[in-house]
Write a protein that holds these residues in place. Structure first.
Motif, mmCIF file in Angstrom:
data_model
loop_
_atom_site.group_PDB
_atom_site.id
_atom_site.type_symbol
_atom_site.label_atom_id
_atom_site.label_comp_id
_atom_site.label_asym_id
_atom_site.label_seq_id
_atom_site.Cartn_x
_atom_site.Cartn_y
_atom_site.Cartn_z
ATOM 1 N N ASN A 50 0.963 -0.780 0.311
ATOM 2 C CA ASN A 50 0.154 0.096 -0.329
ATOM 3 C C ASN A 50 0.866 1.170 0.530
ATOM 4 O O ASN A 50 0.494 1.959 -0.323
ATOM 5 C CB ASN A 50 -0.913 -0.025 1.080
ATOM 6 C CG ASN A 50 -1.951 -0.789 1.019
ATOM 7 O OD1 ASN A 50 -2.646 -0.491 -0.367
ATOM 8 N ND2 ASN A 50 -2.605 -1.286 2.063
ATOM 9 N N THR A 51 1.951 0.851 0.782
ATOM 10 C CA THR A 51 2.982 2.538 0.364
ATOM 11 C C THR A 51 3.490 2.366 -1.155
ATOM 12 O O THR A 51 3.829 3.289 -1.264
ATOM 13 C CB THR A 51 4.365 1.980 1.973
ATOM 14 O OG1 THR A 51 3.397 2.433 2.740
ATOM 15 C CG2 THR A 51 4.951 3.203 1.815
ATOM 16 N N PRO A 54 0.485 2.295 -4.807
ATOM 17 C CA PRO A 54 -0.966 3.060 -3.926
ATOM 18 C C PRO A 54 -2.392 2.776 -4.758
ATOM 19 O O PRO A 54 -2.165 2.197 -6.293
ATOM 20 C CB PRO A 54 -0.587 4.342 -4.322
ATOM 21 C CG PRO A 54 0.274 5.415 -4.505
ATOM 22 C CD PRO A 54 1.226 3.680 -4.640
ATOM 23 N N SER A 55 -3.099 1.653 -3.771
ATOM 24 C CA SER A 55 -4.517 1.199 -5.138
ATOM 25 C C SER A 55 -4.950 2.513 -6.334
ATOM 26 O O SER A 55 -5.584 1.781 -6.827
ATOM 27 C CB SER A 55 -5.024 1.352 -3.228
ATOM 28 O OG SER A 55 -6.120 2.477 -2.853
ATOM 29 N N ALA A 88 5.471 4.366 -6.511
ATOM 30 C CA ALA A 88 5.406 5.467 -5.237
ATOM 31 C C ALA A 88 6.214 6.256 -5.385
ATOM 32 O O ALA A 88 6.671 5.936 -4.051
ATOM 33 C CB ALA A 88 4.140 5.890 -3.526
#
Length: 107
Positions: A50-51, A54-55, A88
């Motif tokens: 998730n970090t 990102p979704s 990210a």
């Protein structure tokens, strides 16, 4: 819950009641046995994924879905897929993977 809409390939979110407690998970980098092991691995990986991915940047596409019925063996659901996401990082590199998932059905 539909596995593609739940982004199963990114999140590992499954419907546990559909899997045997002794199910085997294998991919090109590792293999292990047990639903509890799978769920524990996902719990540990989820914050990292998730970090880093990102979704909002993730995509999953089901390319094909079929059923194999080998003689004297359990049926196998076979799906081919594509998954992609933007990492990210400041330069926003793109990750794209394709693969095949096989689910062997209990008799």
């Amino acid at each position: 819950r539909h596995p593609i809409r739940a982004q199963y390939l990114w999140t590992g979110r499954i419907t546990p009641t559909l899997y045997a407690p002794s199910c085997v998970y294998t991919d090109p980098t590792l293999s292990f046995e047990g639903l509890d092991t799978f769920m524990g691995n996902i719990e540990r990986l989820d914050p990292i994924i998730n970090t880093v991915l990102p979704s909002a940047s993730r995509e999953v596409e089901l390319r094909s879905l079929g059923l194999e019925r080998p003689a004297r063996a359990p049926a196998v659901v076979v799906g081919s897929w594509r998954m992609a996401a933007t990492v990210a990082l400041p330069w926003r590199p793109r990750v794209e993977l394709t693969g095949t998932t096989r689910f062997t059905l209990d008799e």
